[in-house]
Design an enzyme around this catalytic site. Structure first.
Site, short mmCIF file in Angstrom:
data_model
loop_
_atom_site.label_atom_id
_atom_site.label_comp_id
_atom_site.label_asym_id
_atom_site.label_seq_id
_atom_site.Cartn_x
_atom_site.Cartn_y
_atom_site.Cartn_z
N ASP B 533 0.77 -1.14 -0.09
CA ASP B 533 -0.08 0.12 -0.18
C ASP B 533 0.92 1.19 0.05
O ASP B 533 1.59 1.50 1.05
CB ASP B 533 -0.78 -0.04 1.33
CG ASP B 533 -1.86 1.22 1.24
OD1 ASP B 533 -1.66 2.21 0.68
OD2 ASP B 533 -2.96 1.02 1.95
N HIS B 534 0.88 2.06 -1.16
CA HIS B 534 1.82 3.08 -1.21
C HIS B 534 1.53 4.15 -0.39
O HIS B 534 2.51 5.12 -0.19
CB HIS B 534 1.92 3.38 -2.63
CG HIS B 534 3.26 4.01 -3.09
ND1 HIS B 534 4.26 4.51 -2.37
CD2 HIS B 534 3.79 3.74 -4.41
CE1 HIS B 534 5.38 4.63 -2.89
NE2 HIS B 534 5.13 4.41 -4.40
#
Lengths: 491, 564
Positions: B533-534
């Protein structure tokens, strides 16, 4: 052996409601009743007393208000007491039959007899007779009944005090008083709570000489708003009821022409003469009956069954509702609990989650209250309150009914204007209070009541006006001008 | 032949006008059954029959005025026996077990009947109980009973596939199956009647005694304490001994405090949803807790973005996209309802993809040592009665790496704008089943040995294939591993199982030529991906994570050093 999902013990306003709801929810339900369907409420309590109060009210009207309205009675109204009594009984009978029909119509099995727990899943019922359409009563017998769940709804009974053993002929509880076939000449009423005062009011109207012996310094102490109690007390005394405060009944003995009741106040004894003695010092829960010990149900020292917020006892499959599980001992609280436990048994997440249990006293005038009294509000930390009253004397309908005693009093949080309590003393207070209950449950503010149009001319307008009065600007009473000469429309 | 008379109608009422007959000649009636409607000058009343029987003649017609005590109809009481017992006879094909406790033949006495409930067979409806939070229906997979079967309390009657799991539905009652209301493939809604049982009070007694030790919460509808209790499944006889003390059973949430402003209906909604209304800040007038406040607070205790995202998903064009078949192709296409596990998968992935900015990093690892290690351990594992795959080693290496990089074991609470770091390691692993993708979870994998994890994986995977996983066994993962590469493909870009923030992919092991110390060598190589999850994990952090993970997997012996 019979086996049910739910067995309700006691067919009063808690029990029969629980049974019907349980049956509606698809549970195989039975109800056990030893005396009458509908319980104390329908048979020897709320309903028959209301019949007597209604009758006394009309008699009183005929004696006091008819002449004013131009009704000339050439002979005073005569009361046929036995006939009155049989009418009163028919009212109870009608209601009780209705309960029976409702239970049958919902397929609830009615078991007549006295229940005793054998274990947490089993009771025995000493069957007096079977409930059958045209069946002949069978001989007394005992049967064992199993159930997954039990609901204890066995209610309460009048408290007896030493020296005044009820014979229900001369020394009466409310049950005996409601069944008198005449108005006693002199009656001493021990206990100035709501039951004592309701009976005192109507007996006085039927012509009895009534003396109320009250242990505390005021009537209806701790039950209702003190100002409301004051209005009732004043009218009661004006009607000729004698009230003795801070007085204790010590004993009685039979004399030639009735009874002599010994009372004591401030160390001084006094003898009161009476034909009948009514003891209404309260009611005690029937926790000592039904052999609750065998089921393992915890009962406190006063006889109340201990329950949680879902009305579950310490035994998981046993619930208790109504008078048996605690104050206030009111039919409508019991009915709410009846529905609650049926739904909990069915598996719903429910709890006794209400803002208020309204209370009604059928004195003359009536008292009704919902929500907090001023003292209760302050105790709960509402320090900044708005309180005002609106009198029935300023209400057209009340004047036209010649019922102008009393007022509607409202208590609200000064910051939010949220309604906290409503206390009514006056005509039809019992019917007016429901609006207050709804308002409080909905979290209404004073403005919500004030801005709802109330039809004219009705007693209900007093609710709107009381809300306006509490906001500071009622129309039909004179209040101080609004702040800044009305610059702000909202005080 | 018996005469039924008009009973007393109440004080002062001597007659009534017949409005309607509720029975006709030939009808078989029960005691207390209403036979006619009569209007008196006080009310309209229904006239009950005091006894059972078959109606012979009606003595009045509608509009007639009937006096109290006049005969209104005649009844043949003896006919009732045959009439009522007829349905009981029709189920004579019952198995032998049922004959041990047959439904009692109906009252033979022609005399007026006491309304006691003994005797005749009664019909009991068995409804589909609550199946768990948010589950309102299920697809009927299989009936486990058939008409005529004798069912015990708590016996499973059917298998149902919900969008969370396949569950067995127990019957709360005892009785003989009379009628089955659905067929396999039907979608059954919670609270609908699934089958009709025929029971008699005597049989109920027997079985309650027979199963006194069953725990109150059996069956698939076990739930967390905050939810409403399992419905219609009454506790069996054993519970009476449960919990002493005065406090009695607990319930949640607590009752609304006096300062809380909320309507009774809203308070009940909060209770049903397990929301503590006392801890809520109302958005309404004067701080009133509104219905919307309660509805939107549901997931506060889990992860707020969940609902936000579901709303997004629900309104996004994709989920409302209507696919219109070109007319010419109509017959070449088949439409099947999107439901059950497939529907849930669709929703979850839609949600995850719309919330999480995904990125994937790929690398390969030399797993020669790992392969050797596993070969060497095979016999050892077999002695312990299990089979060791690569997955438990990967789990261990991943957990050790996650301790170094705690942001991989975290979630984002969007509503609170907070990052939640988890101090426990629940590892989900994607399992392919005939019904679709499911993700069973190894709880507290950091505290379990490789053998223990192996056993658990085998067990969960088998039950996943059989559709027998409980929904709790698919909840609570903090990170997931996908092993899709064992089927094929060199690399994939998996989707993160929201609210987790990463997913590790492991792929096929192949012999590959690699340059090692300047020389060409054939090694065992396995590809790995980490998808993150950036929002929470930067590219460099993920690269470092993957590097640290691969170092461990290439030197599986190092795992020993970090074992707890």
């Amino acid at each position: 052996m019979k086996n049910f999902d739910v067995v309700v013990i006691g067919a009063g306003p808690g029990g029969y409601v629980a049974a019907i709801k349980a049956a509606q929810l698809g549970l195989n339900t039975a109800i056990v009743e030893r005396e009458f369907l509908g319980g104390v409420c329908l048979n020897v309590g709320c309903i028959p007393s209301k019949a007597m109060i209604t009758a006394a009210h009309w008699l009183h009207k005929s004696q006091h208000d008819f002449a004013t309205m131009g009704f000339n009675l050439n002979t005073p109204v005569e009361v046929d007491f036995p006939k009155l009594l049989s009418w009163k009984n028919s009212v109870s009978q009608k209601m009780s039959n209705g309960v029976s029909q409702l239970l049958k119509g919902n397929n609830v099995t009615i078991i007549r007899g006295e229940a005793q727990f054998k274990s947490a899943t089993e009771i025995t019922v000493n069957t007096a007779k079977t409930e059958a359409g045209a069946g002949a009563p069978s001989a007394a017998s005992s049967e064992t009944i199993q159930s997954k769940y039990f609901v204890i709804a066995t209610g309460s009974r009048p408290i007896e005090i030493p020296g005044f053993k009820f014979d229900e002929k001369d020394i009466l509880s409310s049950t005996g008083a409601l069944d008198l076939n005449h108005a006693p000449k002199k009656i001493v009423v021990i206990g100035g709570g709501y039951i004592g005062l309701e009976i005192s009011s109507y007996l006085r109207k039927f012509g009895s000489e009534v003396t109320v012996v009250e242990a505390q310094g005021q009537l209806l102490a701790g039950v209702v708003d003190p100002e409301c109690a004051q209005v009732v007390t004043r009218k009661l005394v004006k009607s000729g009821v004698k009230v003795m405060y801070n007085t204790k009944a010590q004993g009685q003995k039979k004399s030639k022409d009735g009874y002599e009741v010994t009372v004591e106040a401030n160390g001084k004894q006094e003898i009161l003469k009476a034909d009948k003695i009514l003891v209404t010092v309260g009611r005690r829960p029937n926790g000592d009956q039904t052999n609750l010990k065998a089921a393992g149900v915890t009962v406190d020292e006063r006889g109340f069954v201990k329950v949680d917020g879902q009305r579950r006892t310490n035994i998981k499959n046993i619930f208790a509702i109504g008078d048996i599980c605690g104050q206030p001992m009111l039919a409508h609280k019991a009915s709410y609990e009846g529905i609650l436990v049926a739904e909990v048994i069915k598996g719903a997440n429910r709890a006794f989650d209400v803002k208020t249990v309204p209370a009604v006293v059928f004195t003359d005038p009536e008292i009704a209250s919902a929500g907090l009294t001023e003292a209760e509000a302050r105790a709960k930390g509402f320090n900044d309150l708005k309180i005002a009253k609106f009198p029935f004397a300023a209400n057209g309908r009340a004047v036209s009914m010649q019922e102008t005693d009393g007022f509607v009093k409202m208590i609200a949080d000064a910051k939010t204007h949220v309604l906290l309590g409503v206390h009514i003393v006056g005509p039809e207070a019992s019917n007016l209070i429901s609006e207050a209950v709804l308002a409080i449950e909905m979290g209404a503010r004073l403005e919500d009541l004030a801005l709802s149009i109330h039809p004219h001319p009705t007693l209900g307008e007093t609710m709107m006006e009381a809300a306006e009065a509490t906001l500071g600007h009622a129309i039909h009473i004179i209040q101080k001008p609004l702040a800044g000469n009305g610059k702000s429309l909202h005080p | 032949m018996a005469d039924i008379k008009l009973p007393e109608l109440g004080e002062g009422v001597t007659e009534g006008e017949l409005i309607k007959w509720l029975v006709k000649p030939g009808d078989s009636i029960k005691p207390d059954q209403s036979v006619a409607e009569l209007m008196t000058d006080k009310a309209t009343v229904e006239i009950p029959s005091p006894m059972a029987g078959v109606v012979k003649t009606l003595k009045f017609k509608v509009g007639d005025v009937i006096k109290v005590e006049s005969v209104i109809l005649t009844l043949d009481p003896s006919a009732s026996t045959t009439a009522i017992s007829a349905p009981a006879a029709s189920v004579s094909a019952a198995p032998a077990a049922a004959t041990a406790q047959p439904a009692k033949p109906v009252l033979s006495a022609p005399t007026p009947l006491p309304s006691t409930p003994t005797g005749p067979a009664t019909s009991i409806s068995v409804k589909l109980p609550e199946l768990g939070e948010g589950v309102s229906e299920g697809e009927l997979v299989k009936w486990l009973v058939k008409p005529g079967d004798l069912v015990q309390a708590d016996q499973s009657i059917a298998e149902l596939m919900t969008d969370k799991a396949t569950v067995e539905v127990p019957s709360p009652f005892v009785g003989k199956v009379k009628e089955i209301k659905f067929k396999v493939g039907d979608v059954v809604k919670v609270d609908s009647v699934m089958l009709i049982l025929e029971g008699s009070s005597s049989s109920v007694t027997t079985t309650v005694k027979a199963s006194p030790t069953v725990s109150p919460q059996t069956g698939p509808q076990q739930k967390s304490a905050t939810l409403s209790m399992a419905a219609t499944n009454p506790p069996p006889a054993g519970f009476a001994t449960a919990s002493g003390g005065s406090g009695a059973a607990e319930f949640y949430p607590p009752v609304a405090e006096s300062r809380v402003l909320a309507t009774p209906a809203t308070r009940r909604l909060a209770r049903e949803m397990g929301v503590n209304i006392n801890s809520m800040t109302g958005t309404g007038l004067a701080g009133r807790v509104t219905r919307d406040d309660v509805l939107s607070s549901q997931s506060q205790s889990t992860f707020e973005s969940g609902t936000a995202a579901q709303k997004v998903a629900a309104t996004s064009p994709t989920t409302t996209f209507a696919y219109q078949s070109p007319q010419s192709l109509g017959p070449l296409e088949e439409r099947v309802a999107l439901r059950g596990i497939r529907k849930k998968i669709a929703e979850n992935l839609q949600m995850a993809k719309s919330i999480i900015p995904h990125f994937t990093l790929m690398d390969e690892a030399d797993v020669t040592e790992l392969v050797t290690l596993r070969e060497n351990l095979k016999d050892f594992a077999a002695k312990s009665g299990t089979k060791v795959t690569f997955l438990p080693f990967v789990m261990k290496a991943m957990i050790a790496t996650m301790r170094e990089f705690p942001m991989f074991n975290a979630s984002i609470d969007d509503k609170a704008s907070e990052i939640v770091y988890k101090k426990y390691f629940n590892v989900g692993f994607a399992a392919d089943t005939p019904n679709g993708l499911v993700v069973p979870v190894i709880k507290n994998a950091d505290q379990k040995s490789i053998l223990e994890i192996s056993r658990e994986i085998l067990d969960l995977a088998k039950r996943a294939r059989d559709g027998k996983l409980k929904s709790e066994e698919m909840k609570g993962a903090t990170i997931t591993i996908t092993n899709i590469g064992s089927v094929g493909g060199t690399y994939a870009t998996p989707i993160i199982n929201h609210p987790e923030v990463a997913i590790l992919g492991m792929y096929k092991i192949q012999d590959k030529p690699i340059i090692k110390n300047g020389a060409l060598a054939v090694q065992k190589v396995m590809n790995y991906t980490v998808t993150a999850d950036h929002r929470l994990i930067d590219g460099a952090v993920a690269a470092n994570f993957l590097k640290a993970f691969i170092q461990r997997i290439e030197k599986p012996g190092s795992l020993m050093l970090e074992m707890r």
